[in-house]
Scaffold this motif. Structure first.
Motif, PDB file in Angstrom:
ATOM      1  N   UNK A  22       0.883  -1.162   0.000  1.00  0.00           N
ATOM      2  CA  UNK A  22       0.000   0.000   0.000  1.00  0.00           C
ATOM      3  C   UNK A  22       0.922   1.213   0.000  1.00  0.00           C
ATOM      4  N   UNK A  23       0.819   2.019  -1.071  1.00  0.00           N
ATOM      5  CA  UNK A  23       1.698   3.178  -1.246  1.00  0.00           C
ATOM      6  C   UNK A  23       0.844   4.433  -1.335  1.00  0.00           C
ATOM      7  N   UNK A  24       1.155   5.420  -0.525  1.00  0.00           N
ATOM      8  CA  UNK A  24       0.429   6.690  -0.509  1.00  0.00           C
ATOM      9  C   UNK A  24       1.254   7.745  -1.227  1.00  0.00           C
ATOM     10  N   UNK A  25       0.605   8.493  -2.146  1.00  0.00           N
ATOM     11  CA  UNK A  25       1.274   9.621  -2.814  1.00  0.00           C
ATOM     12  C   UNK A  25       1.035  10.885  -1.998  1.00  0.00           C
ATOM     13  N   UNK A  26       2.105  11.448  -1.522  1.00  0.00           N
ATOM     14  CA  UNK A  26       2.050  12.709  -0.776  1.00  0.00           C
ATOM     15  C   UNK A  26       3.154  13.594  -1.342  1.00  0.00           C
ATOM     16  N   UNK A  27       3.150  13.746  -2.675  1.00  0.00           N
ATOM     17  CA  UNK A  27       4.302  14.317  -3.385  1.00  0.00           C
ATOM     18  C   UNK A  27       4.049  15.688  -3.993  1.00  0.00           C
ATOM     19  N   UNK A  28       3.177  16.453  -3.399  1.00  0.00           N
ATOM     20  CA  UNK A  28       2.947  17.790  -3.921  1.00  0.00           C
ATOM     21  C   UNK A  28       3.943  18.769  -3.322  1.00  0.00           C
ATOM     22  N   UNK A  29       4.059  19.935  -3.914  1.00  0.00           N
ATOM     23  CA  UNK A  29       4.894  20.971  -3.335  1.00  0.00           C
ATOM     24  C   UNK A  29       6.270  21.108  -3.955  1.00  0.00           C
ATOM     25  N   UNK A  30       6.542  20.432  -5.091  1.00  0.00           N
ATOM     26  CA  UNK A  30       7.840  20.463  -5.775  1.00  0.00           C
ATOM     27  C   UNK A  30       8.939  20.187  -4.768  1.00  0.00           C
ATOM     28  N   UNK A  31       9.933  21.016  -4.619  1.00  0.00           N
ATOM     29  CA  UNK A  31      10.994  20.755  -3.646  1.00  0.00           C
ATOM     30  C   UNK A  31      10.774  21.520  -2.352  1.00  0.00           C
ATOM     31  N   UNK A  32       9.752  22.346  -2.313  1.00  0.00           N
ATOM     32  CA  UNK A  32       9.484  23.140  -1.117  1.00  0.00           C
ATOM     33  C   UNK A  32       8.432  22.455  -0.259  1.00  0.00           C
ATOM     34  N   UNK A  33       7.955  23.153   0.705  1.00  0.00           N
ATOM     35  CA  UNK A  33       6.983  22.609   1.634  1.00  0.00           C
ATOM     36  C   UNK A  33       5.564  22.901   1.153  1.00  0.00           C
ATOM     37  N   UNK A  34       4.604  22.087   1.603  1.00  0.00           N
ATOM     38  CA  UNK A  34       3.208  22.375   1.276  1.00  0.00           C
ATOM     39  C   UNK A  34       2.738  23.647   1.970  1.00  0.00           C
ATOM     40  N   UNK A  35       1.550  24.078   1.622  1.00  0.00           N
ATOM     41  CA  UNK A  35       1.034  25.310   2.222  1.00  0.00           C
ATOM     42  C   UNK A  35       0.851  25.132   3.722  1.00  0.00           C
ATOM     43  N   UNK A  36       0.758  26.228   4.419  1.00  0.00           N
ATOM     44  CA  UNK A  36       0.613  26.184   5.877  1.00  0.00           C
ATOM     45  C   UNK A  36      -0.700  25.553   6.308  1.00  0.00           C
ATOM     46  N   UNK A  37      -1.687  25.539   5.411  1.00  0.00           N
ATOM     47  CA  UNK A  37      -2.978  24.930   5.738  1.00  0.00           C
ATOM     48  C   UNK A  37      -2.870  23.410   5.853  1.00  0.00           C
ATOM     49  N   UNK A  38      -1.896  22.813   5.178  1.00  0.00           N
ATOM     50  CA  UNK A  38      -1.750  21.368   5.182  1.00  0.00           C
ATOM     51  C   UNK A  38      -0.873  20.917   6.343  1.00  0.00           C
ATOM     52  N   UNK A  39      -1.422  20.048   7.166  1.00  0.00           N
ATOM     53  CA  UNK A  39      -0.681  19.524   8.302  1.00  0.00           C
ATOM     54  C   UNK A  39      -0.098  18.168   7.912  1.00  0.00           C
ATOM     55  N   UNK A  40       1.073  18.169   7.298  1.00  0.00           N
ATOM     56  CA  UNK A  40       1.673  16.928   6.819  1.00  0.00           C
ATOM     57  C   UNK A  40       2.102  16.024   7.970  1.00  0.00           C
ATOM     58  N   UNK A  41       2.368  16.584   9.141  1.00  0.00           N
ATOM     59  CA  UNK A  41       2.660  15.744  10.308  1.00  0.00           C
ATOM     60  C   UNK A  41       1.445  14.896  10.663  1.00  0.00           C
ATOM     61  N   UNK A  42       0.267  15.475  10.581  1.00  0.00           N
ATOM     62  CA  UNK A  42      -0.968  14.728  10.820  1.00  0.00           C
ATOM     63  C   UNK A  42      -1.102  13.589   9.814  1.00  0.00           C
ATOM     64  N   UNK A  43      -0.832  13.870   8.543  1.00  0.00           N
ATOM     65  CA  UNK A  43      -0.904  12.828   7.515  1.00  0.00           C
ATOM     66  C   UNK A  43       0.061  11.697   7.840  1.00  0.00           C
ATOM     67  N   UNK A  44       1.298  12.041   8.177  1.00  0.00           N
ATOM     68  CA  UNK A  44       2.297  11.012   8.430  1.00  0.00           C
ATOM     69  C   UNK A  44       2.002  10.221   9.703  1.00  0.00           C
TER      70      UNK A  44
END
Length: 120
Positions: A22-44
């Motif tokens: 099971x592979x999740x794509x969380x690859x947005x944001x090019x080489x920078x970070x996602x927007x401040x609205x996105x809580x990637x720690x929550x996702x992980x």
């Protein structure tokens, strides 16, 4: 890469009992970070709780989230190494003027960041 290296990296991603993952794509944001609205720690945190096998991330996200990849039951990072603007159609806030596709990282960089595979 040797046959042994391919095998070892592949089975860091695949489940040993089923040869599936099971592979999740969380690859947005090019080489920078996602927007401040996105809580990637929550996702992980949820990726780890759910037992997802691998996560596709940009190098910026791997640098930010590497602490989630520790331990035997941690997901395996897969690094996205390219970027394109071909999906920016006329209604996109930044529509493309010319088509572009670039490689912004290579296999050696992905390996140095702990990725077991790359994604194009």
């Amino acid at each position: 890469m040797s046959e042994a290296g391919k095998f070892i990296r592949l089975y860091q991603i695949l489940r040993h009992d089923t040869n599936k993952a099971v592979i999740l794509k969380l690859d947005y944001g090019f080489t920078s970070m996602p927007s401040r609205r996105d809580n990637v720690n929550y996702y992980m945190e949820n990726v780890v709780k759910l037992g997802i096998d691998s996560v596709i991330l940009t190098k910026g996200l791997i640098k930010r989230l590497y602490r989630y990849f520790k331990g035997k039951n941690a997901p395996t990072p897969i690094m996205r190494v390219d970027w394109t603007n071909i999906f920016r159609k006329e209604h996109h806030p930044l529509p493309m003027t010319t088509e572009s596709h670039i490689m912004y990282a290579d296999v050696d960089e992905a390996l140095s960041l702990g990725a077991s595979a790359i994604y194009l």
